[in-house]
Design a protein around this motif. Structure first.
Motif, short mmCIF file in Angstrom:
data_model
loop_
_atom_site.label_atom_id
_atom_site.label_comp_id
_atom_site.label_asym_id
_atom_site.label_seq_id
_atom_site.Cartn_x
_atom_site.Cartn_y
_atom_site.Cartn_z
N LEU A 116 32.51 47.90 47.20
CA LEU A 116 31.11 47.49 46.99
C LEU A 116 31.04 46.32 46.03
CD1 LEU A 116 29.52 51.04 46.63
CD2 LEU A 116 29.60 49.62 48.68
N ARG A 117 31.63 45.21 46.41
CA ARG A 117 31.83 44.09 45.48
C ARG A 117 30.52 43.44 45.03
NH1 ARG A 117 37.08 42.79 44.83
NH2 ARG A 117 38.56 43.65 46.32
N VAL A 118 29.49 43.50 45.85
CA VAL A 118 28.23 42.85 45.50
C VAL A 118 27.56 43.53 44.31
CG1 VAL A 118 26.79 44.23 47.06
CG2 VAL A 118 26.11 41.90 46.46
N VAL A 119 27.88 44.80 44.08
CA VAL A 119 27.23 45.56 43.01
C VAL A 119 27.72 45.14 41.63
CG1 VAL A 119 26.85 47.88 42.08
CG2 VAL A 119 26.91 47.52 44.56
N PHE A 120 28.99 44.74 41.52
CA PHE A 120 29.60 44.53 40.21
C PHE A 120 28.97 43.38 39.41
CE2 PHE A 120 32.77 46.76 42.77
CZ PHE A 120 33.01 47.86 41.95
N PRO A 121 28.76 42.21 39.99
CA PRO A 121 28.08 41.16 39.20
C PRO A 121 26.65 41.54 38.84
CG PRO A 121 28.40 40.45 41.48
CD PRO A 121 29.21 41.69 41.30
N VAL A 122 26.00 42.34 39.67
CA VAL A 122 24.62 42.78 39.36
C VAL A 122 24.62 43.67 38.12
CG1 VAL A 122 22.65 44.11 40.19
CG2 VAL A 122 23.87 42.59 41.76
N LEU A 123 25.56 44.60 38.05
CA LEU A 123 25.67 45.48 36.89
C LEU A 123 26.00 44.69 35.63
CD1 LEU A 123 27.59 48.49 38.49
CD2 LEU A 123 25.18 48.43 37.80
N LEU A 124 26.87 43.71 35.76
CA LEU A 124 27.19 42.84 34.63
C LEU A 124 25.95 42.11 34.15
CD1 LEU A 124 30.63 41.13 35.39
CD2 LEU A 124 29.93 42.06 33.18
N LEU A 125 25.20 41.56 35.09
CA LEU A 125 24.02 40.77 34.75
C LEU A 125 22.96 41.63 34.08
CD1 LEU A 125 22.91 37.92 34.92
CD2 LEU A 125 21.91 38.50 37.14
N ALA A 164 31.70 37.86 40.62
CA ALA A 164 31.02 37.42 41.84
C ALA A 164 32.01 36.93 42.89
CB ALA A 164 30.04 36.30 41.50
N ALA A 165 33.17 36.43 42.43
CA ALA A 165 34.19 35.95 43.35
C ALA A 165 35.07 37.08 43.88
CB ALA A 165 35.07 34.91 42.65
N GLY A 166 34.78 38.30 43.46
CA GLY A 166 35.54 39.45 43.96
C GLY A 166 36.58 39.98 43.00
N ASN A 167 36.75 39.33 41.85
CA ASN A 167 37.73 39.79 40.86
C ASN A 167 37.03 40.77 39.91
OD1 ASN A 167 39.87 40.17 39.12
ND2 ASN A 167 39.66 38.17 38.15
N ILE A 168 36.84 42.00 40.35
CA ILE A 168 36.07 42.96 39.56
C ILE A 168 36.82 43.41 38.32
CG2 ILE A 168 34.69 43.75 41.49
CD1 ILE A 168 36.54 46.08 41.88
N GLU A 169 38.13 43.20 38.29
CA GLU A 169 38.91 43.53 37.10
C GLU A 169 38.43 42.75 35.88
OE1 GLU A 169 43.56 43.39 35.56
OE2 GLU A 169 42.96 42.41 37.43
N ALA A 170 37.97 41.51 36.10
CA ALA A 170 37.52 40.67 34.99
C ALA A 170 36.32 41.30 34.29
CB ALA A 170 37.15 39.28 35.51
N GLY A 171 35.43 41.93 35.04
CA GLY A 171 34.29 42.60 34.43
C GLY A 171 34.72 43.77 33.57
N ARG A 172 35.71 44.51 34.04
CA ARG A 172 36.22 45.63 33.24
C ARG A 172 36.83 45.13 31.94
NH1 ARG A 172 41.36 47.12 33.97
NH2 ARG A 172 41.24 46.71 36.21
N VAL A 173 37.63 44.08 32.03
CA VAL A 173 38.24 43.50 30.83
C VAL A 173 37.16 43.06 29.85
CG1 VAL A 173 39.64 41.58 29.97
CG2 VAL A 173 40.35 42.82 32.01
N PHE A 174 36.11 42.44 30.38
CA PHE A 174 34.99 42.00 29.54
C PHE A 174 34.33 43.18 28.83
CE2 PHE A 174 30.38 41.36 29.14
CZ PHE A 174 30.36 40.25 28.30
N PHE A 175 34.00 44.23 29.59
CA PHE A 175 33.33 45.38 28.99
C PHE A 175 34.20 46.07 27.95
CE2 PHE A 175 30.50 45.86 32.94
CZ PHE A 175 29.40 45.37 32.28
N LEU A 176 35.50 46.18 28.23
CA LEU A 176 36.38 46.87 27.30
C LEU A 176 36.58 46.10 26.00
CD1 LEU A 176 39.18 48.32 29.63
CD2 LEU A 176 37.22 49.50 28.64
N SER A 177 36.36 44.80 26.05
CA SER A 177 36.65 43.97 24.88
C SER A 177 35.41 43.60 24.07
CB SER A 177 37.37 42.69 25.30
OG SER A 177 36.57 41.91 26.17
N ILE A 178 34.30 43.32 24.74
CA ILE A 178 33.17 42.66 24.07
C ILE A 178 32.54 43.54 22.99
CG2 ILE A 178 31.40 43.43 25.71
CD1 ILE A 178 31.75 39.98 23.98
N PHE A 179 32.46 44.86 23.21
CA PHE A 179 31.83 45.71 22.21
C PHE A 179 32.65 45.79 20.93
CE2 PHE A 179 30.17 47.40 26.30
CZ PHE A 179 28.84 47.09 26.09
N PHE A 180 33.97 45.82 21.05
CA PHE A 180 34.83 45.83 19.87
C PHE A 180 34.71 44.51 19.10
CE2 PHE A 180 36.96 49.02 22.51
CZ PHE A 180 37.21 50.02 21.58
#
Length: 249
Positions: A116-125, A164-180
């Motif tokens: 469900l790749r279209v969902v991931f950038p929406v959740l990020l946004l 958005a380009a389909g690399n959903i791993e990048a969003g996970r890396v972002f979430f795991l890092s940004i709060f710290f």
């Protein structure tokens, strides 16, 4: 792979740390101490998941999910412990609904519904827009707001583009890092003094957050992790999806 003895040793140290913060909270029941304690409980569960899997008590997929999601929850808890924006019950509820829920949903779908790749950038946004809007309402458009917003915006723009380009791993890396990372900045701003405790905590939080993007950049195909995931019995698509960010820490 770490031995059972090593895993149990790490789990024992984390248990002592959580007990220490629980004792501090009992003596001084402040909200910021509670969030700090919740963060370390999440870290404890992160390590406990691997111990349970090593004794065949938790399935492999749940082990990876717990290890990843608990790190995200720990980062959010540390963030909330020092945030001026989310210091009231109403604002904390908004954070959990507009930021916490999308983050955990992102990690859940990445684990069990990566198609469900279209969902991931929406959740990020959604999560990013909520943070920016609520922070702007509190801080206004002053120097501090833009000094934090600028690097975060650049980092989030990269994560959005990759997701958005389909690399959903990048969003996970972002979430795991940004709060710290942001928690480190807010922690120093809150106490704002040069002391061993303040500097050590702020620097530790910052570098804890930086381990995720640095590992993503410099070790994109970590062989040891691939072997570990293979031993966990994960499908091939998950070997690529979970290469750096879900690495045991």
């Amino acid at each position: 792979m770490p031995s059972h003895v090593e895993q149990l040793a790490v789990f024992s140290v984390m248990s002592i740390l959580v007990t220490l913060f629980a004792w501090i909270y009992v003596r001084d029941p402040q909200q910021r101490v509670a969030w700090w304690m919740f963060g370390w409980i999440a870290v404890l569960i992160h390590f406990a998941a691997r111990v349970l899997w090593s004794y065949a008590l938790v399935p492999a997929a749940w082990t990876i999910f717990l290890k990843t999601s608990m790190l995200a929850i720990a980062g959010m808890s540390f963030h909330l412990s020092v945030s001026e924006v989310f210091s009231t019950r109403k604002m904390r509820t908004a954070f959990l609904a507009l930021v916490g829920f999308p983050v955990l949903l992102y990690l859940t779908l990445e684990m069990w519904a990566p198609g469900l790749r279209v969902v991931f950038p929406v959740l990020l946004l959604i999560s990013l827009a909520a943070i920016v809007f609520l922070s702007m309402r509190h801080h206004g458009r002053g120097f501090f707001f833009y000094s934090v917003l600028t690097p975060v915006a650049l980092y989030s723009a990269w994560a959005l583009r990759e997701s958005a380009a389909g690399n959903i791993e990048a969003g996970r890396v972002f979430f795991l890092s940004i709060f710290f990372i942001v928690a480190a900045m807010l922690y120093y701003r809150k106490f704002h003094r040069i002391s061993p405790g303040v500097v050590t905590t702020a620097v530790s939080l910052f570098f804890w957050g930086m381990t995720f993007p640095l590992e993503y950049i410099f070790y994109p195909g970590n062989a040891a992790l691939a072997i570990e995931n293979a031993l966990l019995g994960l499908p091939q698509y998950q070997l690529s999806n979970f290469s750096p960010g879900a690495r045991p820490r």
